[in-house]
Write an enzyme that holds these catalytic residues in place. Structure first.
Site, short mmCIF file in Angstrom:
data_model
loop_
_atom_site.label_atom_id
_atom_site.label_comp_id
_atom_site.label_asym_id
_atom_site.label_seq_id
_atom_site.Cartn_x
_atom_site.Cartn_y
_atom_site.Cartn_z
N HIS A 44 7.35 55.80 -8.02
CA HIS A 44 8.38 56.17 -7.05
C HIS A 44 9.28 54.97 -6.72
O HIS A 44 10.52 55.08 -6.73
CB HIS A 44 7.73 56.67 -5.76
CG HIS A 44 7.06 57.99 -5.86
ND1 HIS A 44 7.68 59.10 -6.36
CD2 HIS A 44 5.80 58.38 -5.49
CE1 HIS A 44 6.84 60.13 -6.31
NE2 HIS A 44 5.70 59.72 -5.79
N HIS A 50 1.05 55.18 -9.25
CA HIS A 50 1.81 56.37 -8.86
C HIS A 50 2.92 55.99 -7.88
O HIS A 50 4.09 56.38 -8.05
CB HIS A 50 0.86 57.39 -8.23
CG HIS A 50 1.53 58.61 -7.67
ND1 HIS A 50 1.52 59.82 -8.31
CD2 HIS A 50 2.25 58.80 -6.52
CE1 HIS A 50 2.19 60.70 -7.58
NE2 HIS A 50 2.64 60.10 -6.49
N GLU A 51 2.56 55.23 -6.85
CA GLU A 51 3.56 54.84 -5.85
C GLU A 51 4.59 53.87 -6.44
O GLU A 51 5.77 53.91 -6.07
CB GLU A 51 2.87 54.21 -4.64
CG GLU A 51 1.92 55.14 -3.90
CD GLU A 51 2.62 56.41 -3.41
OE1 GLU A 51 3.83 56.34 -3.11
OE2 GLU A 51 1.95 57.45 -3.33
#
Length: 712
Positions: free
Chosen positions: A71, A67-68
């Site tokens: 980003h 998820h990170e």
């Protein structure tokens, strides 16, 4: 984030974990291995649950990391520098340097992480569905099921429109696009984040007084974190706006006092005393060589200061934060967050022009804020009504999503074949030709949204938590009590089955231990945990089932005189029976009891397989049927799957239980051909068509006739 260990680098991005991540990882492993997996997938070895928990936890944190990375890699494509990714107590964070150039770029960075989480959640649900269809091991299906649910749960939470959550960044981008003001957009969305954090913290306080777990503490921590992080976002936006249009040259102290690397430390002290600074650029022919501070010089012993030079003790050029004079002030501020308290300002030829410290930046901010913040060009103040509506919606949804009211949802649990649990020795038996299923329910404490959904579902029931957990009893003690009741019910089932086939059985006990009292029940004022009831209406009481039979045989409202042993003394108290919630088994006085000194003498030996995940006495009828089928020469099951629920007494009478409608669903899903229920609970199944034949029975003899087809 200083207490971080680094273990990976992806495309130049350092990836590490804060020490708190280790704590939460161990907590997740423990909660999965000891709670979720055994209750959801019963019957597996304890080692299997531990392996499932470890694998699920590792993949879960890999999901957070992906998820990170979503980003971070998107930010790189947008031209934003990524410093690092840190896993920590509440998940993970990607550290971006600077801000995107536009609302559109910021939106793409913000939405990338949730898109990754959505894809992961869908992938895990697909694996779960394929695994169930193809008959994969329960351990594999269970891990995939958990990972699918936890990823989608994180997605919902992350998309709440409150900074610093991803949904809050999306809200900020929308407001930024409409209002043309990054500052006001951040202040609005940060305001939502702070309000949401306060609501979570308030719910945490409320949960501490209305629930039995530690969820309230987590709400407090999470609410505090969100409120603090949202305020930090707002402060950062104000700082950036205050520094708008400024460069490093505008903030620095020009013409600093410099020193030569060849002078002695002793002479350096003379220079420092006149200049009244604590740090000095070291130059040679005007060009920067390093930086020396008074604290470094003070570490040199006095007797060595004549011989040691500044060049011996200074920080080298590569160790000194260096800024070009024309660099944007807001970008330069990032340096202080990473590299310390001061930087040296140089020109294109590496000549020293000045020094910039945190105090210089703070002075500039103070002056700019006193004059008033400059507005973004082209700012539009519109969309506020919609923003307020989003704030209210976020608070309502977030509060309902995270608040756990003091209720319990009763839902269908797994069914299991009890005939495989029983081994009889010392007597000839005939193997069971079929299956006898004990049906169970699952008790879960929901959030407000889940409770509302369960309230309208026909296969769910919402009951007060106090009707399940007796006053003064911890969840751990309650589970242990239910386990003891389950073990006792199997012994009594064996005795009842033996009597049903004509064998002699001796059963003894010395009273009923009060393991808990249901809040608000008639006995709550008269009995306390640890009491031993030895007589009812002056008739000796030997075991729990005798107490249940005595009370249930009289209508609600009957007053009973109980002889109780307490603290070494005997006393008499009174209790009036009442209609209690179904989980309290119909008419009763509201105690959770266990037989003291229970002894069952059978004319054979019986052993039962361990089922650590099962509790309560409601499997008694199923065990009694299976054991009677083993002991009798008659083939009762005849190749069928027979589901049953109900307590069993020594004389074979069947007592009521709770959650019969939910158990009927379990029976149908397990492929049962018929379902036997206590007569008092027949109405519950009549109100909900379970899709299979249901027979109400009063005792074991009638149940055997129904199974054999002699009577309906």
């Amino acid at each position: 984030m200083r207490s971080t260990f680094w273990f990976l680098r992806v495309r130049g991005i350092a990836i590490g974990a804060h020490w708190s991540w280790l704590f939460i990882a161990l907590l997740v492993v423990w909660s999965l291995a000891a709670g979720l997996f055994p209750s959801t997938y019963p019957g597996l070895p304890g080692s299997a649950y531990l392996v499932m928990a470890i694998v699920a936890t590792v993949i879960f944190f890999v999901s957070v990391l992906l998820h990170e990375l979503g980003h971070a890699l998107t930010a790189q494509r947008e031209g934003i520098e990524i410093r690092q990714i840190t896993l920590w107590l509440l998940g993970g964070v990607a550290h971006l340097r600077g801000r995107p150039a536009s609302a559109g770029a910021d939106f793409r960075v913000a939405i990338a992480g949730p898109v990754v989480t959505l894809l992961l959640g869908g992938l895990f649900y697909l694996v779960m569905a394929v695994g169930r269809a193809m008959g994969w091991p329960a351990a594999v299906v269970g891990v995939a099921d958990y990972l699918g649910r936890i990823n989608l749960l994180l997605l919902v939470f992350n998309m709440l429109p409150a900074l610093p959550l991803d949904g809050g960044r999306v809200l900020r981008d929308w407001l930024w696009h409409r209002q043309r003001s990054y500052l006001r957009a951040t202040q609005w969305s940060a305001g939502v984040g702070k309000a949401f954090g306060v609501v979570l913290a308030a719910l945490g306080v409320l949960s501490l007084f209305t629930t039995t777990g530690f969820s309230g503490i987590w709400f407090l921590v999470l609410g505090w974190f969100l409120a603090q992080a949202a305020q930090a976002e707002a402060d950062d936006a104000v700082t950036r706006q205050s520094l708008q249009g400024l460069t490093v040259r505008d903030m620095m102290r020009p013409d600093p006092v410099t020193v030569d690397p060849d002078i002695s430390v002793d002479r350096f002290f003379d220079t420092a005393a006149k200049a009244r600074f604590s740090a000095f650029p070291v130059t040679e022919e005007g060009r920067l060589r390093g930086l020396v501070t008074l604290s470094q010089a003070a570490m040199v012993p006095p007797d060595q200061r004549e011989d040691r030079t500044v060049g011996d003790i200074m920080l080298g050029r590569d160790q000194v934060p260096v800024l070009p004079a024309q660099q944007d002030a807001a970008e330069a501020l990032e340096l202080f967050r990473d590299d310390g308290r001061r930087a040296v300002v140089v020109d294109a030829a590496d000549r020293v022009l000045g020094v910039l410290s945190t105090s210089d930046v703070a002075h500039t901010l103070q002056v700019r804020l006193a004059r008033g913040l400059p507005e973004d060009p082209g700012e539009r103040r519109r969309g506020r009504f919609l923003a307020v509506a989003i704030v209210v919606l976020a608070l309502l949804v977030g509060g309902a999503f995270f608040y756990q009211p003091p209720v319990v949802v009763v839902s269908p649990g797994p069914a299991f074949d009890v005939s495989r649990d029983v081994t009889v020795q010392g007597r000839d038996v005939t193997q069971v030709n079929g299956r006898y299923l004990a049906t169970t329910v699952r008790l879960e404490q929901p959030n407000a949204v889940e409770a509302a959904i369960a309230g309208v579902r026909p296969d769910r029931e919402v009951v007060s938590a106090s009707s399940v957990l007796p006053a003064g009893t911890s969840p751990e003690d309650y589970v242990a009590q239910q386990r003891r009741l389950y073990e006792q019910s199997r012994q009594v089932a064996a005795a009842a089955a033996a009597r049903a086939v004509g064998l002699r059985v001796n059963v003894s006990g010395s009273g009923v231990i009060v393991a808990g009292v249901i809040p608000g029940a008639p006995a709550a004022a008269a009995l306390r945990q640890g009491d031993v009831i030895v007589a009812v209406d002056h008739r000796d009481l030997h075991h729990t089932w005798q107490l249940q039979e005595t009370v249930a045989a009289r209508p609600a409202g009957t007053r009973f005189t109980l002889t109780v042993e307490r603290g070494g003394a005997t006393r008499q108290v009174s209790a009036t029976s009442a209609e209690l919630p179904r989980l309290a088994q119909g008419v009763g006085i509201g105690v959770l009891g266990q037989t003291r000194d229970l002894r069952v003498d059978l004319p054979f030996q019986v052993r039962f397989a361990q089922r650590e995940e099962v509790g309560g006495p409601s499997a008694g009828v199923a065990y009694a049927l299976a054991i009677a089928d083993l002991l009798a020469r008659k083939d009762y099951a005849r190749g069928r799957t027979i589901a049953a629920t109900g307590t069993i007494a020594l004389d074979g009478s069947v007592g009521p239980v709770g959650g019969v409608a939910e158990k009927a669903v379990s029976a149908k899903e397990a492929g049962a051909d018929l379902f036997l229920v206590p007569g008092e609970d027949a109405q519950d199944t009549a109100e909900h068509d379970p899709g299979l034949p249901v027979h109400d029975v009063r005792d074991l003899e009638q149940a055997l006739r129904v199974v054999s087809g002699s009577s309906s």
